[in-house]
Design a protein around this motif. Sequence first.
Motif, PDB file in Angstrom:
ATOM      1  N   ARG A 416      11.473  -0.092  -3.784  1.00  0.00           N
ATOM      2  CA  ARG A 416      11.433  -1.538  -3.989  1.00  0.00           C
ATOM      3  C   ARG A 416      10.026  -1.981  -4.393  1.00  0.00           C
ATOM      4  NH1 ARG A 416      14.934  -5.455  -2.575  1.00  0.00           N
ATOM      5  NH2 ARG A 416      16.228  -3.939  -1.508  1.00  0.00           N
ATOM      6  N   ALA A 417       9.015  -1.415  -3.743  1.00  0.00           N
ATOM      7  CA  ALA A 417       7.633  -1.762  -4.099  1.00  0.00           C
ATOM      8  C   ALA A 417       7.314  -1.338  -5.528  1.00  0.00           C
ATOM      9  CB  ALA A 417       6.662  -1.098  -3.115  1.00  0.00           C
ATOM     10  N   ASP A 418       7.762  -0.142  -5.909  1.00  0.00           N
ATOM     11  CA  ASP A 418       7.517   0.332  -7.282  1.00  0.00           C
ATOM     12  C   ASP A 418       8.171  -0.585  -8.307  1.00  0.00           C
ATOM     13  OD1 ASP A 418       6.042   2.444  -6.370  1.00  0.00           O
ATOM     14  OD2 ASP A 418       7.666   3.918  -6.511  1.00  0.00           O
ATOM     15  N   LEU A 419       9.374  -1.063  -7.989  1.00  0.00           N
ATOM     16  CA  LEU A 419      10.050  -1.960  -8.918  1.00  0.00           C
ATOM     17  C   LEU A 419       9.306  -3.277  -9.052  1.00  0.00           C
ATOM     18  CD1 LEU A 419      13.829  -1.360  -8.081  1.00  0.00           C
ATOM     19  CD2 LEU A 419      12.615  -0.769 -10.187  1.00  0.00           C
ATOM     20  N   HIS A 420       8.766  -3.792  -7.952  1.00  0.00           N
ATOM     21  CA  HIS A 420       7.975  -5.024  -8.020  1.00  0.00           C
ATOM     22  C   HIS A 420       6.730  -4.816  -8.886  1.00  0.00           C
ATOM     23  CE1 HIS A 420       9.999  -7.964  -5.562  1.00  0.00           C
ATOM     24  NE2 HIS A 420      10.146  -7.109  -4.565  1.00  0.00           N
ATOM     25  N   VAL A 421       6.072  -3.677  -8.748  1.00  0.00           N
ATOM     26  CA  VAL A 421       4.897  -3.392  -9.580  1.00  0.00           C
ATOM     27  C   VAL A 421       5.303  -3.291 -11.049  1.00  0.00           C
ATOM     28  CG1 VAL A 421       3.096  -1.697 -10.074  1.00  0.00           C
ATOM     29  CG2 VAL A 421       3.638  -2.283  -7.702  1.00  0.00           C
ATOM     30  N   LEU A 441       3.469  -8.704  -7.337  1.00  0.00           N
ATOM     31  CA  LEU A 441       2.475  -7.845  -6.688  1.00  0.00           C
ATOM     32  C   LEU A 441       2.334  -8.190  -5.211  1.00  0.00           C
ATOM     33  CD1 LEU A 441      -0.263  -7.631  -9.465  1.00  0.00           C
ATOM     34  CD2 LEU A 441       1.362  -5.862  -8.775  1.00  0.00           C
ATOM     35  N   ARG A 442       2.450  -9.461  -4.866  1.00  0.00           N
ATOM     36  CA  ARG A 442       2.402  -9.839  -3.443  1.00  0.00           C
ATOM     37  C   ARG A 442       3.583  -9.239  -2.689  1.00  0.00           C
ATOM     38  NH1 ARG A 442       0.680 -14.781  -5.576  1.00  0.00           N
ATOM     39  NH2 ARG A 442       2.742 -15.743  -5.354  1.00  0.00           N
ATOM     40  N   GLN A 443       4.753  -9.233  -3.330  1.00  0.00           N
ATOM     41  CA  GLN A 443       5.913  -8.609  -2.675  1.00  0.00           C
ATOM     42  C   GLN A 443       5.686  -7.121  -2.477  1.00  0.00           C
ATOM     43  OE1 GLN A 443       8.082 -10.987  -1.697  1.00  0.00           O
ATOM     44  NE2 GLN A 443       6.587 -12.221  -2.819  1.00  0.00           N
ATOM     45  N   LEU A 447       5.214  -4.655   1.175  1.00  0.00           N
ATOM     46  CA  LEU A 447       6.074  -3.499   1.465  1.00  0.00           C
ATOM     47  C   LEU A 447       5.279  -2.214   1.674  1.00  0.00           C
ATOM     48  CD1 LEU A 447       8.804  -4.226  -1.226  1.00  0.00           C
ATOM     49  CD2 LEU A 447       9.113  -4.410   1.248  1.00  0.00           C
ATOM     50  N   LEU A 448       3.962  -2.257   1.417  1.00  0.00           N
ATOM     51  CA  LEU A 448       3.141  -1.038   1.483  1.00  0.00           C
ATOM     52  C   LEU A 448       2.161  -1.132   2.648  1.00  0.00           C
ATOM     53  CD1 LEU A 448       2.388  -0.702  -2.340  1.00  0.00           C
ATOM     54  CD2 LEU A 448       4.001   0.668  -1.004  1.00  0.00           C
ATOM     55  N   PRO A 449       2.418  -0.464   3.756  1.00  0.00           N
ATOM     56  CA  PRO A 449       1.536  -0.601   4.928  1.00  0.00           C
ATOM     57  C   PRO A 449       0.273   0.251   4.830  1.00  0.00           C
ATOM     58  CG  PRO A 449       3.391   0.841   5.438  1.00  0.00           C
ATOM     59  CD  PRO A 449       3.619   0.342   4.044  1.00  0.00           C
ATOM     60  N   ASP A 453      -2.040   3.350  -0.383  1.00  0.00           N
ATOM     61  CA  ASP A 453      -0.978   2.909  -1.290  1.00  0.00           C
ATOM     62  C   ASP A 453      -1.207   1.470  -1.749  1.00  0.00           C
ATOM     63  OD1 ASP A 453       0.340   5.340  -1.010  1.00  0.00           O
ATOM     64  OD2 ASP A 453       1.439   4.656   0.771  1.00  0.00           O
ATOM     65  N   ARG A 454      -1.804   0.667  -0.863  1.00  0.00           N
ATOM     66  CA  ARG A 454      -2.050  -0.733  -1.206  1.00  0.00           C
ATOM     67  C   ARG A 454      -3.203  -0.894  -2.186  1.00  0.00           C
ATOM     68  NH1 ARG A 454      -0.522  -4.808   2.288  1.00  0.00           N
ATOM     69  NH2 ARG A 454      -2.591  -5.751   2.257  1.00  0.00           N
TER      70      ARG A 454
END
Length: 947
Positions: A416-421, A441-443, A447-449, A453-454
């Motif tokens: 999900r994070a990759d799709l947002h990026v 990008l905020r989403q 999702l990335l703790p 990764d952040r």
Amino acid sequence: MVVTVGTARAHGPGRSLDTHTAALDDLLRHAAGARAGTARAVLLRGPSGIGRSRLLAVASERLGAEGMAVRSVAGLPGGASRIRAVDALLEPPPEGPCARPGGAHEPRDTHRDWRRLHRRALDLLADGPTALVVDDAQWCDEASLRCADFILRRSADQPLLIVLAQRTGVPGPGTRVLTEILAQDRCALLELGPLDERDTQRMITRVLGAPADPAFVRRCTEITGGNPLLLDRLLHTLSTVGIPPGADALHQLSTVHQTVLASLVPEFLAAGPGPVRQVATALAVLGRAAVDPLAALSGLSARHVESALGRLRHIEAVPADSPPRMREGIRTAVLAALDCEELRGLRVRAARVLSDAGRPAAEVAEQLALLERIDEPWMFAVLREALAEAPTRATVAAAGRWLRGAPGRRLTTAERADLHVELARAAARTIVAPADALWHLRQALALLPHPRDRAPVAVQYAMMALGTRRAPEALRLLERVLGDLCSGTGAGPGPADREVRVTVESALLATAVNDRSALPAARARAAALPVPSGHSPADRRLLAALSAFAALDGGSAGRAAALARQALRADEPGTAGWGVFCCSAVLALADSVDEALTALDQALSPAETQPPLWPRRAALAGRSLIRHGTGDVPGAARDAWAAVEVVGPAGAPPFARIALSSVLLSQGEARQAAAVLDALARSAPDLDRSVWEWQHYLYTKGRILRELGDPEGALELWRRCGRSEEEAGIANPVLAPWWLPTATTLGGLGRGAEAAGIVAAARERARRWGTPRALGLGLVAQAAVVEGRDRTGLLARAVDLLSESPARLELAKAEYQLGRELLALGDARGARGHLRRAIGLATRCGYRVLAAVARDALVTAGGRMPQLATVPLDSLTHSERRIATLAERGHSNKGIAEALFITPRTVEMHLTNVYRKLDVRGRADLPRGLGRHPGAPRPADGLSATS
């Protein structure tokens, strides 16, 4: 079928008819024959909107006035009705909705039924002449029309008139019977054709109350095709908006016609043949499509589609284009007539049809982007493919809807994070501001703790947030991520982890260097960092940030330029990122304009087919400011307009609007320049948080106020600019040289003493920065606060220094000032030489205001106007001129590339442009003395002819 029945035995004058008067006379003549005792039938035929119903209404009133009983029925599409048309005409209306449960479908003994209805007709005829009128007879049931024909044959010697009105081009259950009736001698045919100019003139006079100009009549007849309904709506609309029927209203007719047509076409389609309606709906959904997709979506054969398109072209709903398209207003009206679920189903089917036809994903995605629900996996797959090819804001939003509605789908947090990026990158390539990209990008960050990764997502967020209100938030985000990485919880000691930390560090400095509140702490942070080698991308981004701090500090132009060159030297071409923009700005401040422009030229000629637009517009704005500073006002204008033209001045980044206002001011459009900056101030209330944009805004707005006759307002803005620089610790004298117009304005007002301290401080900063431009401008400022021969001496030295700089515009101003001073001292001959040079430079720069005042001064000095023909050399850009100069001196492409820190491919590109502009075949034909041409750059230091 719904029917309406009326019986009329009217007396007195009937309503008038200003169209189809000949057809009305023919119909009344047949009625007269029927009243004389000879039954007859008339088939009145014509296309939709031609005026059949109005003619029938007028004829019915006339017949009633002449003592004839008129019974009428009108059918509507939809199949057989509960009551047969002949029953409605001849028998009393039923008592209730269930009076005739069988209706038109009730089983009957046909012969007995016809004899009964014939007797009913004879009863009516016993009371006097009777007319039976059937409008839209093509939609009547077949049995009723055959019964009417039976009654006509059995009543040959009776005063009976049967009028059947048929809408042509519209098939129905009664069409075949009407053809059979027409083939008999008992039925006469009246064809209603389009109105001629005489009929049109009568209708205009009736509706608008005055005769029309002949050209107006011809145009009305032409655009309506003689259709009375369309003409009537057009004229009533003209009457409502108060447009008179004169020749001067011709240009307004087409606009009003399209509006009226858009309101009428849905009515035409609803009452027209089913195939036409189906094709019109399919074309409205697709927007523009060939016959095959239209056939697939409408469910018709290609032959029927072609026929329907012909009818749509006839009523001007579809222009004569290929492939067909529907006029936008009509398309909107057709789509508005569909309910939401029907339209959604059509769009889904359209997407499938286009996909099956092998159309590009972007075209298929246009249909999906209009859906509120993106709920099928294949839909997201198409949107994703379209985003990779040619993203639009609509497709980005549609993909976002799919992602937001996907909690139940099997997506991991990382997926999900990759799709947002991915969606953020796509959004950055659209024509809008980066708000959508920042949201995605905020989403992803949420999702990335893990800090490691952040980190890359945070850097991407910060780079997109530059110049926006989100920049402070990005700065805090980077500080948190960097703190986590340096604490040992987010990264290790390896090279890859060091690269991550340096990347975040460089992004933090890049963000802070343009934030006035964060600048002091960031300056201290930058000073504590060792200068990196520049071997990795992260190192080069850090070098770019360090060069920006060095430029703001104003300590040494050479050191700042060296850092910028090191950052650019190994950078990949075609990346219009912050680093390129920053380094080019630093190089321009250091008088290395050609290197700055070359870097931006490379960034603005990317290998990527659709690069992110926000940094691209910033690079265009930066190139505009640099070109303006060198005196290339036409080139600066092209870049400034290119930076704002996609979204308009109101939506462009601040630097783009500042660049545009600077250009407009130099072109003599001070009020327009002021309007651009006023709009910027309204749309960016936090502009004073920035460093670079705020200083340039205050400096440029002050110049505009002075040009508009408000020197005190200008001085206040320039002093504010100076205070802002002092608060932020900015010591560069040429970032926004507010002190120069302050000194010249105060000197012109006789208040030179007020500027003495300002000039002294500026000259000291100019000495530390050390470029010819800074030193020359410092002398110009000092000349403004002294008198007599001292002033001319300072200006002469300033001209010499500025001649060695790329600042042709400032050189032109200095030449003009020196000429004016010499003229005031009585040296007209010396003044003329400097004024001519000022005119020549200002003309080649495109600086209209200065050229005009310098010409006036030259005439005052007794000089003649110089003949200034544009020569081919003037068309060369600074980069092209410098490369051509070195090539003419025998340097190889490789040597030029190494000296100017560019690639050999860039050298080849510039030389190709030079050959084309100068109309030469190669370097051997380059003209001698390129480097001695006015405004030409000096050769690169240390470059030998053997390199």
